[in-house]
Design an enzyme around this catalytic site. Structure first.
Site, PDB file in Angstrom:
ATOM      1  N   LYS A  93     -11.880  -0.282   1.528  1.00  0.00           N
ATOM      2  CA  LYS A  93     -11.207   0.363   0.402  1.00  0.00           C
ATOM      3  C   LYS A  93     -12.103   0.280  -0.835  1.00  0.00           C
ATOM      4  O   LYS A  93     -13.011   1.079  -0.977  1.00  0.00           O
ATOM      5  CB  LYS A  93      -9.826  -0.250   0.220  1.00  0.00           C
ATOM      6  N   HIS A 105      -5.644  -4.037  -0.526  1.00  0.00           N
ATOM      7  CA  HIS A 105      -5.603  -2.944  -1.511  1.00  0.00           C
ATOM      8  C   HIS A 105      -5.819  -3.443  -2.937  1.00  0.00           C
ATOM      9  O   HIS A 105      -5.863  -2.635  -3.868  1.00  0.00           O
ATOM     10  CB  HIS A 105      -4.258  -2.211  -1.412  1.00  0.00           C
ATOM     11  N   SER A 163       0.780  -1.237   0.000  1.00  0.00           N
ATOM     12  CA  SER A 163       0.000   0.000   0.000  1.00  0.00           C
ATOM     13  C   SER A 163       0.808   1.280   0.000  1.00  0.00           C
ATOM     14  O   SER A 163       0.251   2.351  -0.192  1.00  0.00           O
ATOM     15  CB  SER A 163      -0.927   0.002   1.208  1.00  0.00           C
TER      16      SER A 163
END
Lengths: 397, 90
Positions: free
Chosen positions: A244, A213, A185
């Site tokens: 996310k 992610h 990330s």
């Protein structure tokens, strides 16, 4: 030293970080206008650091699902699932996630952090061995440490370093757990999962991949980096987050091992945490449908990511090793990075500042996360804002 | 102190000096001679990343694996030598 004296060092850190006018860890968004725009200090600000990769936080279907869930099921669950019982939607989401990853078993946690902690503390016991990528997220480190297992780090994304440790483990390698992420990330680089999975097979280890992610971003179906690299069937445990690409909050673990269904009896972060509110589960369920049914979101995301990455490179910035929805720009010393980040914010671009020791090496970085909801104009504005501040780095030498 | 631990300690001192002098870490300054009692954090103000990076260098130099859990009670060069010796002893 008194109990509270240790906070003096935190105070000093905060003061150091705030020299440019703003504390990068404490930006307040007075208003959220859209997935990619907010108001900070009265200014319209492009949000380029929120991990809202698919821009689903304002998706009408997700919002409607959350609203309906509140009206029909209430605002909260008021306790843990083992003590208070499970709402049917929680159990249904677990099955949907398991189906999505084409594995048989799933568990939902209240946050992504709890998912990693809860999975690792239940999987590992004192005396077990875990091989952890050096750049792994803090939640993976914490889960390994809380488990009491022996923790050995291998160099980030370094297959040779991993194999050396597997060899040194000898017979213990057969029972060890390899822990890696799909997409890292900070720098936006992917794990070499093909090679890591091959080592896992060679030594008989188990493999856990955190797709926090990369879920919704990589792979034909949006399952993540393991799907993109064609090794999903070699991954033993996938963990990830709803906060996310799925635009909500929560986390999960899915696995082809039926033992996952028993993990909940051993996982204190699962047992002793209140379960997610119905609105979160409902919007996550809807967002997962969007991931499956709207591949065009990924296409737009990748087009934006490619443009931002190329744009920074054309300006002469040093970026991460590959195009991804996480675009990191190397800024060197903290003294140069802080004014750069502050002036970006003042120009109406919110990004993430990573300074040592939170960055993966001795340099400071500004990290952008790209969204499918960013317009072409917003992407150009971000590039332009970076370009207008390049002189700050040159002056720094 | 047994001979092997002493030898390991000597080598760690050299590795630490080399790490501190590396161009990657100009902010780290050696304060006086490195001894067995030198504390990585308080004597050199190494941050957590730098301590972990140095551990990785030790692992490669001695061809050992250092369990991260063992680091919580490890502060000095001598403490590190004991950990390396333990792993070498198998």
């Amino acid at each position: 030293m008194g109990l509270l004296d240790k906070f003096e060092s935190a105070r000093a850190i905060r003061e150091q970080l705030s020299v440019g006018g703003h504390d990068p860890t404490a930006v307040v968004m007075e208003q959220i206008l859209s997935p990619t725009e907010g108001i900070v200090e009265g200014r319209n600000t492009i949000l380029a650091g929120t991990n809202n990769y698919l821009g689903l936080t304002f998706d009408p279907a997700c919002v409607a699902a959350a609203r309906n869930a509140i009206e029909s099921q209430g605002t909260g669950t008021t306790g843990s699932r083992m003590a208070n019982g499970s709402f049917s939607a929680h159990a249904a989401l677990e099955q949907e996630l398991a189906d999505f990853f084409k594995v048989g078993h799933g568990m939902v946690f209240s946050t992504g952090y709890a998912a990693n902690l809860g999975t690792l503390v239940a999987l590992l016991n004192p005396g077990d061995a875990v091989l952890l990528d050096a750049d792994a997220h803090a939640s993976l480190y914490d889960g390994c440490q809380m488990s009491g297992a022996d923790i050995f780090r291998f160099r980030h994304n370094d297959v040779e370093s991993l194999e050396k440790r597997l060899q040194r483990l000898g017979e213990r390698a057969q029972d060890c757990l390899i822990v890696t992420e799909g997409l890292y990330s900070v720098m936006g680089d992917c794990a070499p999962l093909v090679e890591i999975a091959a080592l896992k097979e060679k030594y008989g280890a188990l493999l856990l991949v955190d797709e926090a992610h990369s879920l919704g971003v990589y792979g034909d179906n949006g399952c993540g980096v393991a799907e993109a690299q064609g090794v999903m069937d070699q991954v033993d445990f996938f963990v990830g987050t709803f906060s996310k690409s799925l635009g909500a909050m929560g986390g999960f673990c899915v696995s082809r091992h039926p033992e996952l269904d028993l993990l909940r009896y051993l996982s204190r972060p699962f047992i002793f945490t209140a379960s997610s509110s119905p609105s979160i589960i409902a919007s996550t369920h809807e967002a997962l449908k969007q991931v499956k049914g709207r591949p065009e979101l990924r296409e737009t995301l990748w087009r934006n990511a490619d443009r931002l990455y190329q744009g920074f490179n054309e300006l002469g910035f040093e970026t991460g090793p590959e195009v991804s929805p996480v675009v990191a720009v190397k800024l060197g010393a903290k003294e140069a990075a802080l004014p750069f980040w502050n002036q970006l914010l003042e120009k109406g671009v919110y990004t993430n500042l990573m300074v040592p020791p939170a960055s993966p090496d001795q340099h400071s970085y500004i990290r952008c996360s790209v969204s499918a909801a960013h317009s072409r104009e917003q992407v150009e504005q971000i590039i332009e804002a970076f370009g207008s501040l390049k002189h700050l780095l040159q002056a720094d030498g | 102190m047994n001979t092997r631990i002493h030898e390991i300690e000597q080598r760690i001192k050299l590795l630490l000096a080399s790490y501190l002098e590396s161009s990657n870490h100009p902010e780290l300054e050696a304060h006086g001679e490195i001894t067995g009692e030198t504390n990585l954090v308080s004597d050199f103000t190494m941050d957590s990343f730098q301590v972990m990076e140095f551990m990785m260098e030790l692992e490669e130099a001695f061809d050992v694996m250092i369990d991260m859990n063992s680091l919580s009670n490890t502060h000095t060069v001598h403490d590190l030598a004991v950990i390396v010796d333990k792993d070498l002893s198998g």
